[in-house]
Design an enzyme around this catalytic site. Sequence first.
Site, PDB file in Angstrom:
ATOM      1  N   HIS A 198       0.828  -1.211   0.000  1.00  0.00           N
ATOM      2  CA  HIS A 198       0.000   0.000   0.000  1.00  0.00           C
ATOM      3  C   HIS A 198       0.864   1.263   0.000  1.00  0.00           C
ATOM      4  O   HIS A 198       2.067   1.229   0.309  1.00  0.00           O
ATOM      5  CB  HIS A 198      -0.926   0.007   1.220  1.00  0.00           C
ATOM      6  N   GLU A 272      -2.424  -6.939   8.013  1.00  0.00           N
ATOM      7  CA  GLU A 272      -1.093  -6.788   8.598  1.00  0.00           C
ATOM      8  C   GLU A 272      -1.030  -7.409   9.987  1.00  0.00           C
ATOM      9  O   GLU A 272      -2.045  -7.717  10.615  1.00  0.00           O
ATOM     10  CB  GLU A 272      -0.730  -5.292   8.651  1.00  0.00           C
TER      11      GLU A 272
END
Length: 392
Positions: A198, A272
């Site tokens: 990202h 994550e």
Amino acid sequence: MSSAAHTRVIVEADGGSRGNPGPAGYGAVVLSPDRSEVLAERRLALGIATNNVAEYRGLIAGLTAAADVGAREVDVRMDSKLVVEQMAGRWKVKHPDMIPLNREAAALVRGFDRVSYQWIPRAENSHADRLANEAMDAAAGKNREPAVHVADRPTAPVVEKSAAPVAEKSAAPVAEKSAGPGWTGAVGAPTRLLLLRHGQTPLSVERRYSGRGNPVLTELGAQQASAAAGYLAQRDDIAAIVASPLARAQQTAGALAAKMGLRVSTLDELTETDFGAWEGLTFKEAGENHPDVHRKWLGDTSVAPPGGESFDVVRARVQSAREKLISAHAGSTVVVVTHVTPIKLLLQLALDVGPSILYRLHLDLASLSIAEFYPDGGASVRLVNETSYLHK
């Protein structure tokens, strides 16, 4: 009774190697307590491996599948005396190939309320043995059954977030095609994962731990996502876009989806690491607040931040994500928009290397890496940390 109602299950797992080491595969089945219902099945070819590695991989797949169906108590039944005795704590784990596998399985076990182990004769493990042999047969070209199958549980491996129609793509440069990674001898059409990290967030600007917190992209982060989208949109082989559920990954994936007319699917296992008490802290602050744990965490993947999860736990769910991606998109090219740890772990799985890669590999924001996974269990890494498109 539906499979979702079973909080107690039986897991039977098996692994085999035709050569020891040789072409290997595993099978695992999750059964209801009375064995009347098959709740899930897993099978996968592993490439070249030993019997013991395949047995451990079968156990890990079975425990992951048990967690997927909502089990809280698991009765493990295997015909591998070594795995049963080591997991029960009665035998020491000495072989270097077994230590990380034992840790990975133990990390999964900690997610259940209770797990028991029972050795059974091979004749009583026929279901898992059949699945392992099917995986090895498929890799050898004897059949074309998928590597992963979930029984009696119709939920798809990815959940569509958008109902936007798929637009036709305009002409674009033809992406590189490959039938195999060259001299390694892997065969078949690979599932190619384009691993996109990202873009920038406020926490990454200040180099703070950013796990399950949900910051959005900064203005620069949005520009990075747009640049990555422009670069990837030139390919003509992208079949799907799959992303972590966190906002920063969804925004980055959305930029590409808008350019290509594709939908963004979400896979929760790609989220994550949960950094627990370290969320939002700098490296220095985390070390000052929990000096002993932080020091151990930097060199031991089984250590978790206070209130968080270890890299071993993350690896188990990332491996599950990889299997789901391969099952859902076999032989296709998929953009996987996620975070630094899942990308490192997917590269680790492709390279079949130890945990030191987690501490030594640098991945920039909005960088691209490429890993391929072949139906015979082979894998290759074609690219790591490409960022040229961010500097034009």
